[in-house]
Design a protein around this motif. Structure first.
Motif, PDB file in Angstrom:
ATOM      1  N   PHE A 168     -25.664  19.118 -19.048  1.00  0.00           N
ATOM      2  CA  PHE A 168     -26.153  20.418 -19.499  1.00  0.00           C
ATOM      3  C   PHE A 168     -25.907  21.467 -18.435  1.00  0.00           C
ATOM      4  O   PHE A 168     -25.814  21.155 -17.246  1.00  0.00           O
ATOM      5  CB  PHE A 168     -27.630  20.375 -19.908  1.00  0.00           C
TER       6      PHE A 168
ATOM      7  N   ASP B 146     -29.614  24.463 -27.350  1.00  0.00           N
ATOM      8  CA  ASP B 146     -30.151  24.853 -26.059  1.00  0.00           C
ATOM      9  C   ASP B 146     -31.671  24.829 -26.102  1.00  0.00           C
ATOM     10  O   ASP B 146     -32.278  24.738 -27.163  1.00  0.00           O
ATOM     11  CB  ASP B 146     -29.621  26.208 -25.568  1.00  0.00           C
TER      12      ASP B 146
ATOM     13  N   LEU C  15     -27.088  22.195 -23.638  1.00  0.00           N
ATOM     14  CA  LEU C  15     -26.463  20.878 -23.683  1.00  0.00           C
ATOM     15  C   LEU C  15     -25.003  21.032 -24.075  1.00  0.00           C
ATOM     16  O   LEU C  15     -24.681  21.809 -24.976  1.00  0.00           O
ATOM     17  CB  LEU C  15     -27.193  19.971 -24.671  1.00  0.00           C
TER      18      LEU C  15
ATOM     19  N   GLN D   9     -23.329  13.627 -21.366  1.00  0.00           N
ATOM     20  CA  GLN D   9     -24.744  13.732 -21.033  1.00  0.00           C
ATOM     21  C   GLN D   9     -24.921  14.789 -19.956  1.00  0.00           C
ATOM     22  O   GLN D   9     -25.500  14.550 -18.912  1.00  0.00           O
ATOM     23  CB  GLN D   9     -25.274  12.362 -20.587  1.00  0.00           C
TER      24      GLN D   9
ATOM     25  N   TYR E  70     -27.674  14.637 -17.168  1.00  0.00           N
ATOM     26  CA  TYR E  70     -29.070  14.294 -17.452  1.00  0.00           C
ATOM     27  C   TYR E  70     -29.322  12.795 -17.549  1.00  0.00           C
ATOM     28  O   TYR E  70     -30.454  12.361 -17.708  1.00  0.00           O
ATOM     29  CB  TYR E  70     -29.636  15.054 -18.654  1.00  0.00           C
TER      30      TYR E  70
ATOM     31  N   VAL F  27     -35.083  17.664 -20.921  1.00  0.00           N
ATOM     32  CA  VAL F  27     -34.061  17.262 -21.901  1.00  0.00           C
ATOM     33  C   VAL F  27     -34.370  15.875 -22.447  1.00  0.00           C
ATOM     34  O   VAL F  27     -34.345  15.650 -23.664  1.00  0.00           O
ATOM     35  CB  VAL F  27     -32.647  17.310 -21.278  1.00  0.00           C
TER      36      VAL F  27
ATOM     37  N   THR G   5     -33.966  17.796 -16.219  1.00  0.00           N
ATOM     38  CA  THR G   5     -33.488  16.536 -16.784  1.00  0.00           C
ATOM     39  C   THR G   5     -34.614  15.872 -17.570  1.00  0.00           C
ATOM     40  O   THR G   5     -34.400  15.360 -18.673  1.00  0.00           O
ATOM     41  CB  THR G   5     -32.977  15.606 -15.657  1.00  0.00           C
TER      42      THR G   5
ATOM     43  N   GLU H 201     -28.767  17.978 -33.452  1.00  0.00           N
ATOM     44  CA  GLU H 201     -28.464  18.032 -32.031  1.00  0.00           C
ATOM     45  C   GLU H 201     -29.087  19.275 -31.409  1.00  0.00           C
ATOM     46  O   GLU H 201     -29.165  20.317 -32.048  1.00  0.00           O
ATOM     47  CB  GLU H 201     -26.947  18.057 -31.815  1.00  0.00           C
TER      48      GLU H 201
END
Length: 121
Positions: free
Chosen positions: A93, A70, A84, A91, A24, A52, A49, A67
């Motif tokens: 997913f 998903d 993720l 970085q 991403y 996210v 992307t 964090e």
């Protein structure tokens, strides 16, 4: 588990239409499986992307110290799960598209969590 095996296992999930491993930072796919007519995985990777990145910016703006596990996007005929990866500093997913009529969302999320834990990158 390598990328190819991870993608094959994700495609073995009931109702799987397509899966991609995506960076991403760049929006580029590191690997894909499935897709085809009606689901261009390269386009989906680039678009997700942005999803996210937007969610990461929102968490930062709200000063939420947590964090993302998903992100679920529910369509009339499909589920799209963005998982993720949990490796420190990664970085990446996993993006999985599922047919709603043939899939079990809870089982799909569980399987992606397992794949995440076993994927060696």
């Amino acid at each position: 588990m390598d990328i190819e095996t991870a993608l094959k296992e994700a495609m073995a999930i009931d109702g799987a239409v397509g899966v991609a491993l995506v960076d991403y930072e760049s929006g580029m796919c590191l690997g894909t499986s499935g897709g085809g007519h009606g689901l261009d995985l390269e386009v989906a990777a680039a678009g997700n992307t942005e999803v996210v990145r937007a969610k990461m910016r929102t968490l930062e703006s709200l000063a939420i110290d947590d964090e993302i596990e998903d992100i679920l996007i529910t369509l009339n005929r499909q589920y799209h799960i963005i998982r993720l990866l949990t490796r420190g500093g990664s970085q990446l997913f996993l993006y999985l598209a599922l047919d709603r009529e043939r899939s079990n969302l809870a089982l799909a999320r569980h399987t992606l969590r397992r794949i995440d834990g076993e994927l060696g990158i």
